[in-house]
Design a protein around this motif. Structure first.
Motif, PDB file in Angstrom:
ATOM      1  N   GLU B  15       0.990  -1.046   0.158  1.00  0.00           N
ATOM      2  CA  GLU B  15       0.168  -0.045   0.141  1.00  0.00           C
ATOM      3  C   GLU B  15       0.976   1.318  -0.141  1.00  0.00           C
ATOM      4  O   GLU B  15       1.824   1.309   0.659  1.00  0.00           O
ATOM      5  N   ALA B  16       0.318   2.385  -0.712  1.00  0.00           N
ATOM      6  CA  ALA B  16       1.189   3.503  -0.744  1.00  0.00           C
ATOM      7  C   ALA B  16       0.135   4.713  -0.217  1.00  0.00           C
ATOM      8  O   ALA B  16      -1.071   4.678  -1.028  1.00  0.00           O
ATOM      9  N   VAL B  17       0.287   5.505   0.632  1.00  0.00           N
ATOM     10  CA  VAL B  17      -0.552   6.673   0.804  1.00  0.00           C
ATOM     11  C   VAL B  17       0.240   8.022   0.492  1.00  0.00           C
ATOM     12  O   VAL B  17       1.637   8.201   1.062  1.00  0.00           O
ATOM     13  N   TRP B  18      -0.403   8.890  -0.459  1.00  0.00           N
ATOM     14  CA  TRP B  18       0.327  10.010  -0.897  1.00  0.00           C
ATOM     15  C   TRP B  18      -0.391  11.180  -0.489  1.00  0.00           C
ATOM     16  O   TRP B  18      -1.658  11.240  -0.636  1.00  0.00           O
ATOM     17  N   HIS B  19       0.132  12.110  -0.149  1.00  0.00           N
ATOM     18  CA  HIS B  19      -0.369  13.602   0.275  1.00  0.00           C
ATOM     19  C   HIS B  19       0.207  14.642  -0.456  1.00  0.00           C
ATOM     20  O   HIS B  19       1.482  14.889  -0.372  1.00  0.00           O
ATOM     21  N   GLY B  20      -0.673  15.457  -1.199  1.00  0.00           N
ATOM     22  CA  GLY B  20       0.134  16.826  -1.908  1.00  0.00           C
ATOM     23  C   GLY B  20       0.525  16.673  -3.044  1.00  0.00           C
ATOM     24  O   GLY B  20       0.368  15.783  -3.975  1.00  0.00           O
ATOM     25  N   SER B  21       1.241  17.878  -3.603  1.00  0.00           N
ATOM     26  CA  SER B  21       1.456  17.879  -5.095  1.00  0.00           C
ATOM     27  C   SER B  21       2.725  17.123  -5.265  1.00  0.00           C
ATOM     28  O   SER B  21       3.491  16.414  -4.470  1.00  0.00           O
ATOM     29  N   SER B  22       3.182  16.644  -6.637  1.00  0.00           N
ATOM     30  CA  SER B  22       4.259  16.038  -6.987  1.00  0.00           C
ATOM     31  C   SER B  22       5.461  16.370  -6.234  1.00  0.00           C
ATOM     32  O   SER B  22       6.366  15.604  -5.975  1.00  0.00           O
ATOM     33  N   ARG B  24       6.433  18.786  -3.824  1.00  0.00           N
ATOM     34  CA  ARG B  24       6.231  19.028  -2.646  1.00  0.00           C
ATOM     35  C   ARG B  24       5.697  17.956  -1.756  1.00  0.00           C
ATOM     36  O   ARG B  24       5.895  17.987  -0.489  1.00  0.00           O
ATOM     37  N   LEU B  29       4.898   3.975   2.555  1.00  0.00           N
ATOM     38  CA  LEU B  29       4.755   2.712   2.109  1.00  0.00           C
ATOM     39  C   LEU B  29       4.564   1.700   3.193  1.00  0.00           C
ATOM     40  O   LEU B  29       5.162   1.739   4.025  1.00  0.00           O
ATOM     41  N   LEU B  40       7.468   3.618   5.499  1.00  0.00           N
ATOM     42  CA  LEU B  40       8.530   3.821   4.561  1.00  0.00           C
ATOM     43  C   LEU B  40       8.303   5.004   3.716  1.00  0.00           C
ATOM     44  O   LEU B  40       7.488   4.884   2.876  1.00  0.00           O
ATOM     45  N   TYR B  42       8.604   8.105   0.783  1.00  0.00           N
ATOM     46  CA  TYR B  42       9.146   8.329  -0.376  1.00  0.00           C
ATOM     47  C   TYR B  42       8.948   9.681  -0.951  1.00  0.00           C
ATOM     48  O   TYR B  42       7.719  10.221  -0.442  1.00  0.00           O
ATOM     49  N   SER B  43       9.584  10.306  -1.832  1.00  0.00           N
ATOM     50  CA  SER B  43       9.072  11.611  -2.261  1.00  0.00           C
ATOM     51  C   SER B  43       9.743  11.763  -3.633  1.00  0.00           C
ATOM     52  O   SER B  43      10.757  11.054  -4.078  1.00  0.00           O
ATOM     53  N   GLU B  44       9.446  12.682  -4.536  1.00  0.00           N
ATOM     54  CA  GLU B  44      10.183  13.033  -5.746  1.00  0.00           C
ATOM     55  C   GLU B  44      11.475  13.603  -5.389  1.00  0.00           C
ATOM     56  O   GLU B  44      12.537  12.972  -6.308  1.00  0.00           O
TER      57      GLU B  44
END
Lengths: 162, 162
Positions: B15-22, B24, B29, B40, B42-44
Motif C-alpha cells: 500500500e502507498a498513501v500519498w499527500h500533496g503535489s508531486s 512537494r 509505503l 517507509l 518516499y518523495s520526488e
C-alpha cells in the motif's frame, strides 16, 4: 532551497545476503542507496506459501508500483491544477506459471486507487490514464504482462461533493 | 513440518498513501501481505535527487531483483549439490530517458554476485546463467531492458581453496 532537477539517469541499489539451500535457507535485504530499510528477511516459504512476517520480491515490486503510480498520478493531478489531498494506492503483484516459459513470471499488477482531489470524474479518468502511461513501473510490467487499474474518486473528493 | 509446496499462482500486495503535489508532497509505503515493513517514506526529491533516508520505486525494484536472484542462484546451486554457504547480491536499477518514450523507463539492472559455495568456476558460470534464466525479475526487466551480471566465487569458495 532550489527545486530538485530531473536528471536523465538515476541509479538506486540494494543488497541481499543469503545463507543456505533454497528450501531451508533465508536472506536479508538492505536499502543500499537510502538506508531507508535494512534487516528485511525473505525466504522461499515466505515467497510461495505464507508470508509470515517476511517480505518477498513480489511484495517489494508491489510497493514499487504503488509508489510509482501514486507519484505519477500526483504529477498528472498537479498538472491539471488539482494536486491531490490524499491518494491511496494498493498494488498486487501476481506471479504465475506461463505456458512455454521455464519457471514463473510476473504476469500482472492489479492497482486500486482511491483519490481525494478537486477534479471531476471525467477529467479524473483521463488523468489516471495519463498517470499509467507515464509510470515507469506500469511500462515495465506491461512489457511482459498486464496492468489492471480500478481508480475511484473518494466521495466528497470533487468540488460539488460528488 | 511439511515442505512448502510451490503453488502456480502467488499474489503479494503493498500500500502507498500519498499527500500533496508531486514536487512537494510525500508518501508512505507498507507491506500489505507480510507486514514486514511500514512507514517507509518516499518523495520526488528522494527519487530523482538525493535519497536522503527515503526509499524510491527504483530502490525497491533493486531489492526485489537482488532477493529474487539470490533465491534463484541458491536453487541452482542446491540442484548442483552445492548449496551456498553465503551469497552476496547487489542489484542496481537504472532509470533513464528513452528516445521516443514519454517519460523515463527502467532500462537496466546491474547485478553483482559474490558466492561462497563448493563448486568449480566453470560449473559456477553455468549455474549463474541458469539462475538468471529462471529468475522472474531478470525476465521482467529483460522484456524491456537489460540485465548485466558480474558473478564471482569468493576466494576459498571452492573445495580446493580456489
Amino acid at each position: 532551497m532550489p527545486e530538485p532537477q530531473l536528471v536523465p539517469r538515476v541509479e538506486r541499489h540494494a543488497e541481499a545476503v543469503w545463507h543456505g539451500s533454497s528450501a531451508r535457507g533465508s536472506g536479508v535485504l538492505s536499502a543500499g542507496s537510502s538506508g531507508a530499510f535494512g534487516g528485511l528477511e525473505y525466504s522461499e516459504p515466505s515467497r510461495i506459501a505464507a508470508p509470515d512476517g517476511q517480505t518477498s520480491p513480489e511484495e517489494l515490486l508491489a510497493a514499487a508500483h504503488a509508489a510509482c503510480f501514486s507519484m505519477s498520478l500526483a504529477a498528472e493531478l498537479t498538472r491539471a491544477k488539482a494536486p491531490p489531498e490524499r491518494l491511496s494506492v494498493r498494488a498486487t503483484t501476481v506471479l504465475d506459471e506461463v505456458p512455454g516459459a521455464a519457471g514463473h513470471r510476473i504476469v500482472e499488477s492489479i492497482v486500486t486507487v482511491r483519490a481525494r482531489a478537486g477534479v471531476e470524474r471525467g477529467a479524473f479518468d483521463e488523468v489516471v490514464r495519463a498517470a499509467d502511461e507515464g509510470c515507469p513501473f506500469s511500462n515495465l510490467i506491461k512489457a511482459s504482462g498486464t496492468v489492471t487499474i480500478d481508480a475511484k474518486l473518494d466521495e466528497g473528493g470533487t468540488a460539488d461533493g460528488d
